[in-house]
Design a protein around this motif. Structure first.
Motif, PDB file in Angstrom:
ATOM      1  N   LYS A 225       0.830  -1.206   0.000  1.00 53.95           N
ATOM      2  CA  LYS A 225       0.000   0.000   0.000  1.00 53.95           C
ATOM      3  C   LYS A 225       0.866   1.259   0.000  1.00 53.95           C
ATOM      4  CE  LYS A 225      -4.076   1.938   2.250  1.00 53.95           C
ATOM      5  NZ  LYS A 225      -5.092   1.763   3.321  1.00 53.95           N
ATOM      6  N   GLU A 226       1.971   1.221   0.728  1.00 55.20           N
ATOM      7  CA  GLU A 226       2.882   2.371   0.763  1.00 55.20           C
ATOM      8  C   GLU A 226       3.452   2.647  -0.628  1.00 55.20           C
ATOM      9  OE1 GLU A 226       6.969   3.817   3.059  1.00 55.20           O
ATOM     10  OE2 GLU A 226       6.324   1.720   3.082  1.00 55.20           O
TER      11      GLU A 226
ATOM     12  N   GLN B  35       3.451   6.045  -5.508  1.00 58.98           N
ATOM     13  CA  GLN B  35       3.281   6.197  -6.953  1.00 58.98           C
ATOM     14  C   GLN B  35       2.196   7.216  -7.278  1.00 58.98           C
ATOM     15  OE1 GLN B  35       5.112   4.964  -9.313  1.00 58.98           O
ATOM     16  NE2 GLN B  35       3.865   5.758 -11.007  1.00 58.98           N
ATOM     17  N   GLU B  36       1.093   7.178  -6.514  1.00 57.11           N
ATOM     18  CA  GLU B  36       0.025   8.148  -6.720  1.00 57.11           C
ATOM     19  C   GLU B  36       0.505   9.571  -6.418  1.00 57.11           C
ATOM     20  OE1 GLU B  36      -3.265   6.947  -4.346  1.00 57.11           O
ATOM     21  OE2 GLU B  36      -3.722   5.166  -5.562  1.00 57.11           O
ATOM     22  N   VAL B  37       1.284   9.728  -5.344  1.00 57.80           N
ATOM     23  CA  VAL B  37       1.834  11.049  -5.004  1.00 57.80           C
ATOM     24  C   VAL B  37       2.741  11.554  -6.117  1.00 57.80           C
ATOM     25  CG1 VAL B  37       3.373  12.267  -3.418  1.00 57.80           C
ATOM     26  CG2 VAL B  37       1.609  10.737  -2.515  1.00 57.80           C
ATOM     27  N   LYS B  38       3.554  10.666  -6.660  1.00 56.60           N
ATOM     28  CA  LYS B  38       4.468  11.051  -7.743  1.00 56.60           C
ATOM     29  C   LYS B  38       3.696  11.516  -8.963  1.00 56.60           C
ATOM     30  CE  LYS B  38       8.259   9.238 -10.538  1.00 56.60           C
ATOM     31  NZ  LYS B  38       9.101   8.058 -10.847  1.00 56.60           N
TER      32      LYS B  38
ATOM     33  N   MET C 122       0.644  12.760  -9.013  1.00 58.05           N
ATOM     34  CA  MET C 122      -0.002  14.036  -8.697  1.00 58.05           C
ATOM     35  C   MET C 122       0.995  15.196  -8.736  1.00 58.05           C
ATOM     36  SD  MET C 122      -2.590  12.970  -5.613  1.00 58.05           S
ATOM     37  CE  MET C 122      -3.934  11.817  -5.893  1.00 58.05           C
ATOM     38  N   GLU C 123       2.204  14.940  -8.238  1.00 60.22           N
ATOM     39  CA  GLU C 123       3.224  15.993  -8.273  1.00 60.22           C
ATOM     40  C   GLU C 123       3.573  16.355  -9.709  1.00 60.22           C
ATOM     41  OE1 GLU C 123       6.385  14.405  -5.971  1.00 60.22           O
ATOM     42  OE2 GLU C 123       5.559  15.128  -4.043  1.00 60.22           O
ATOM     43  N   GLU C 124       3.679  15.363 -10.576  1.00 67.43           N
ATOM     44  CA  GLU C 124       3.956  15.638 -11.991  1.00 67.43           C
ATOM     45  C   GLU C 124       2.820  16.442 -12.621  1.00 67.43           C
ATOM     46  OE1 GLU C 124       4.538  11.828 -13.707  1.00 67.43           O
ATOM     47  OE2 GLU C 124       6.563  11.550 -12.867  1.00 67.43           O
ATOM     48  N   LYS C 125       1.610  16.118 -12.247  1.00 66.31           N
ATOM     49  CA  LYS C 125       0.459  16.861 -12.760  1.00 66.31           C
ATOM     50  C   LYS C 125       0.463  18.298 -12.245  1.00 66.31           C
ATOM     51  CE  LYS C 125      -4.533  16.424 -13.293  1.00 66.31           C
ATOM     52  NZ  LYS C 125      -5.741  15.634 -12.963  1.00 66.31           N
ATOM     53  N   MET C 126       0.828  18.475 -10.964  1.00 64.99           N
ATOM     54  CA  MET C 126       0.901  19.822 -10.395  1.00 64.99           C
ATOM     55  C   MET C 126       1.974  20.665 -11.099  1.00 64.99           C
ATOM     56  SD  MET C 126      -1.308  20.415  -8.020  1.00 64.99           S
ATOM     57  CE  MET C 126      -0.536  21.794  -7.196  1.00 64.99           C
ATOM     58  N   VAL C 127       3.071  20.035 -11.464  1.00 64.27           N
ATOM     59  CA  VAL C 127       4.124  20.757 -12.169  1.00 64.27           C
ATOM     60  C   VAL C 127       3.603  21.281 -13.508  1.00 64.27           C
ATOM     61  CG1 VAL C 127       6.356  20.493 -13.329  1.00 64.27           C
ATOM     62  CG2 VAL C 127       6.015  19.547 -11.033  1.00 64.27           C
ATOM     63  N   LYS C 128       2.882  20.458 -14.222  1.00 63.42           N
ATOM     64  CA  LYS C 128       2.304  20.882 -15.494  1.00 63.42           C
ATOM     65  C   LYS C 128       1.314  22.028 -15.315  1.00 63.42           C
ATOM     66  CE  LYS C 128       2.750  16.395 -17.777  1.00 63.42           C
ATOM     67  NZ  LYS C 128       2.019  15.283 -18.430  1.00 63.42           N
ATOM     68  N   LEU C 129       0.484  21.940 -14.270  1.00 63.22           N
ATOM     69  CA  LEU C 129      -0.501  22.999 -14.023  1.00 63.22           C
ATOM     70  C   LEU C 129       0.170  24.309 -13.639  1.00 63.22           C
ATOM     71  CD1 LEU C 129      -3.203  20.946 -12.057  1.00 63.22           C
ATOM     72  CD2 LEU C 129      -3.362  21.771 -14.405  1.00 63.22           C
ATOM     73  N   ARG C 130       1.255  24.240 -12.867  1.00 59.41           N
ATOM     74  CA  ARG C 130       1.955  25.462 -12.440  1.00 59.41           C
ATOM     75  C   ARG C 130       2.674  26.150 -13.596  1.00 59.41           C
ATOM     76  NH1 ARG C 130       4.351  22.667  -6.968  1.00 59.41           N
ATOM     77  NH2 ARG C 130       2.464  22.934  -5.674  1.00 59.41           N
TER      78      ARG C 130
END
Length: 273
Positions: free
Chosen positions: A171-172, A177-180, A182-190
């Motif tokens: 689960k960890e 992997q989900e956090v990674k 989301m972070e990549e998606k946040m970078v694109k949005l920023r």
């Protein structure tokens, strides 16, 4: 020559069997070979019914152990493992009663048998009180043991419901992997990258608005029909709904108002842009 006229058959066949073992090749031995199968069947027959005296001992022991009113059928059912016939049990009970070893009482055509009570030690009042106190103590200990068992079983259930170390690690890894992602998606949005074209967004909003409008319309139609059907219905509405297999939006965890609010927020955001 063997003399067997006054002997019981079982002993005759056993003697013949012994003779065949010692003198197998003699004429006399060959003459008696035709008796060998019958000798085996008699010598090694499965459990035979006990004699009358042993039957009485078995019945007497059972009646004393039970120490409660019994009829012949009760005794016969319980002593089937001894291959005792009901007639033999009836005879044994009658003999024991005639000899004063057990008591009996006649109720019409039926006899009820009971162990003689004078053979048992009857406790006095003080002994009864001591037995009651001991029984209360044992009962308390039993309740404490039951409580301890219940608590232990609860702890076991809690431990079994927890994740194992391997499941936690899996689960960890999944969450990381989900956090990674989301972070990549946040970078694109920023960075201001347009992920959805305006025309695609508008088409999706219109389609979603149409679906929500149809949802609202059908929900209102159902409510009008449902209210008309159940207006004078004597049954409980919840039971009637379960019987028909109907599910409200709330039953499956969705809310129409939340989708309407989401559309309004999207439209407002589009106007601001």
């Amino acid at each position: 020559m063997l003399s067997y006229k006054k002997r019981k058959p079982i002993y005759i066949y056993i003697q013949l069997f012994d003779f065949l073992l010692t003198e197998p090749n003699t004429i006399l031995g060959g003459f008696y070979q035709k008796y060998i199968s019958r000798a085996f069947s008699l010598a090694f027959r499965s459990k035979m019914a006990p004699k009358s005296d042993s039957a009485e001992a078995i019945v007497l022991n059972f009646v004393n152990e039970q120490n409660r009113p019994l009829n012949t059928q009760n005794v016969a059912d319980s002593l089937q493992k001894f291959n005792l016939k009901k007639a033999g049990i009836q005879k044994a009970l009658d003999n024991l009663a005639d000899n004063g070893k057990i008591s009996f009482k006649e109720y019409g055509k039926q006899k009820i048998y009971l162990a003689r009570q004078d053979q048992f030690d009857i406790p006095n009042g003080e002994e009864l009180n001591q037995m009651k106190e001991k029984n209360a103590q044992v009962q308390q200990q039993l309740n404490e043991q039951k409580k301890a068992i219940s608590e232990t079983e609860g702890e076991i259930r809690n431990l079994q419901s927890n994740l194992t170390l391997e499941q936690i690690r899996h689960k960890e890894a999944k969450l990381q992997q989900e956090v990674k992602e989301m972070e990549e998606k946040m970078v694109k949005l920023r960075t201001g990258v347009t992920l959805v074209r305006p025309e695609d967004r508008k088409a999706i909003q219109e389609m979603c608005s149409e679906k929500v409008s149809q949802w609202r319309k059908r929900k209102r139609m159902f409510k009008d029909v449902w209210d008309a059907i159940t207006e004078n219905l004597p049954k409980d509405l919840k039971e009637f709904k379960d019987e028909l297999g109907l599910e409200y939006d709330e039953d499956v965890g969705v809310n129409l108002q939340s989708f309407i609010g989401l559309l309004q927020h999207g439209k407002k955001r589009t106007r601001d842009q």
